[in-house]
Design a protein around this motif. Structure first.
Motif, PDB file in Angstrom:
ATOM      1  N   UNK A 161       0.920  -1.175  -0.054  1.00  0.00           N
ATOM      2  CA  UNK A 161       0.056   0.060  -0.100  1.00  0.00           C
ATOM      3  C   UNK A 161       0.874   1.187  -0.186  1.00  0.00           C
ATOM      4  N   UNK A 162       0.376   2.357  -0.133  1.00  0.00           N
ATOM      5  CA  UNK A 162       1.161   3.571  -0.047  1.00  0.00           C
ATOM      6  C   UNK A 162       2.301   3.895   0.989  1.00  0.00           C
ATOM      7  N   UNK A 163       2.051   2.998   2.196  1.00  0.00           N
ATOM      8  CA  UNK A 163       3.087   3.257   2.970  1.00  0.00           C
ATOM      9  C   UNK A 163       4.436   2.585   2.803  1.00  0.00           C
ATOM     10  N   UNK A 164       4.654   1.806   1.882  1.00  0.00           N
ATOM     11  CA  UNK A 164       5.546   1.199   1.640  1.00  0.00           C
ATOM     12  C   UNK A 164       6.447   1.676   0.487  1.00  0.00           C
ATOM     13  N   UNK A 165       7.689   1.642   0.300  1.00  0.00           N
ATOM     14  CA  UNK A 165       8.432   2.181  -0.922  1.00  0.00           C
ATOM     15  C   UNK A 165       8.132   1.429  -2.086  1.00  0.00           C
ATOM     16  N   UNK A 166       8.319   2.220  -3.274  1.00  0.00           N
ATOM     17  CA  UNK A 166       8.171   1.517  -4.555  1.00  0.00           C
ATOM     18  C   UNK A 166       9.569   0.926  -4.800  1.00  0.00           C
ATOM     19  N   UNK A 167       9.669  -0.424  -4.997  1.00  0.00           N
ATOM     20  CA  UNK A 167      11.034  -1.154  -5.457  1.00  0.00           C
ATOM     21  C   UNK A 167      10.687  -2.030  -6.745  1.00  0.00           C
ATOM     22  N   UNK A 168      11.721  -2.425  -7.201  1.00  0.00           N
ATOM     23  CA  UNK A 168      11.554  -3.508  -8.486  1.00  0.00           C
ATOM     24  C   UNK A 168      10.661  -4.565  -8.006  1.00  0.00           C
ATOM     25  N   UNK A 169      10.701  -5.059  -6.912  1.00  0.00           N
ATOM     26  CA  UNK A 169      10.092  -6.386  -6.533  1.00  0.00           C
ATOM     27  C   UNK A 169       8.925  -5.994  -5.614  1.00  0.00           C
ATOM     28  N   UNK A 170       8.467  -4.717  -5.156  1.00  0.00           N
ATOM     29  CA  UNK A 170       7.441  -4.301  -4.418  1.00  0.00           C
ATOM     30  C   UNK A 170       6.575  -3.358  -5.139  1.00  0.00           C
ATOM     31  N   UNK A 171       5.475  -3.489  -5.595  1.00  0.00           N
ATOM     32  CA  UNK A 171       4.485  -2.592  -6.368  1.00  0.00           C
ATOM     33  C   UNK A 171       3.676  -1.926  -5.622  1.00  0.00           C
ATOM     34  N   UNK A 172       3.485  -0.625  -5.851  1.00  0.00           N
ATOM     35  CA  UNK A 172       2.381  -0.013  -5.098  1.00  0.00           C
ATOM     36  C   UNK A 172       1.569   0.892  -6.086  1.00  0.00           C
ATOM     37  N   UNK A 173       0.484   1.365  -5.828  1.00  0.00           N
ATOM     38  CA  UNK A 173      -0.087   2.322  -6.668  1.00  0.00           C
ATOM     39  C   UNK A 173       0.491   3.805  -6.887  1.00  0.00           C
ATOM     40  N   UNK A 174      -0.187   4.333  -7.770  1.00  0.00           N
ATOM     41  CA  UNK A 174       0.082   5.936  -8.085  1.00  0.00           C
ATOM     42  C   UNK A 174      -0.486   6.583  -6.978  1.00  0.00           C
ATOM     43  N   UNK A 175       0.219   7.859  -6.633  1.00  0.00           N
ATOM     44  CA  UNK A 175      -0.586   8.768  -5.750  1.00  0.00           C
ATOM     45  C   UNK A 175      -0.540  10.090  -6.226  1.00  0.00           C
TER      46      UNK A 175
END
Length: 176
Positions: free
Chosen positions: A50-64
């Protein structure tokens, strides 16, 4: 089923800080995962955050942000749909073991053992297909919620490329 847990940090700790200290994070950062080709971009097995996490090549999160495009909004919807099972798992875990849903008088040094035990017992209940009866709404002390999450703005270029590629891929599927 709960596949990985990281216990021992206080409830006030930010989700991203707990995640960065977890074995899952350290292992995945050190050991590259197998990838699959999506629109000529190598995409690894992904963890949906979710938005609390960093965007990483292996951790996907939405746009904000305020200017989310229609395609980005559709991608966010798909991503949130994949995270629903996780949210339901936490709901079932806290519903079965009410000690996890409220402030506890147990000494903090023992609480991580209680949380881990509840996760193991939850998995046993799930494996045995024990019927889950959700608790009534008023049985949870709503006044003791977790603190608000902070947003993490660091965006590695490879992670941005992977997320944008997946968003485009989902958008193309919806047009067909």
């Amino acid at each position: 089923m709960i596949r990985d847990i990281c216990v021992g940090t206080p409830g006030s700790a930010h989700d991203a800080a707990v995640f960065a200290a977890s074995d899952l994070y350290r292992h995945t950062e050190r050991h590259p995962q197998a990838t699959t080709d999506v629109e000529r971009v190598q995409v690894p097995l992904l963890v949906a955050g979710d938005p609390a996490y960093p965007l990483l090549p292996w951790l996907i999160k939405g746009y904000s942000g305020p200017n989310v495009s229609q395609e980005q909004a559709a991608f966010i919807s798909h991503l949130n749909g994949s995270r629903v099972k996780v949210e339901h798992t936490f709901g079932r875990l806290k519903g079965r073991w009410r000690i996890l849903a409220k402030r506890s008088d147990i000494h903090h040094s023992f609480m991580s053992t209680v949380v881990a035990a509840c996760c193991v017992l939850h998995n046993i209940c799930e494996m045995e297909k024990q019927r889950f009866v959700p608790p009534s709404e008023d049985s949870c002390n709503e006044g003791e919620r977790q603190p608000r999450r902070l947003q993490c703005d660091e965006r590695p270029p490879q992670a941005v490329l992977i997320r944008d590629t997946l968003m485009q891929y989902v958008s193309n599927l919806e047009r067909q």
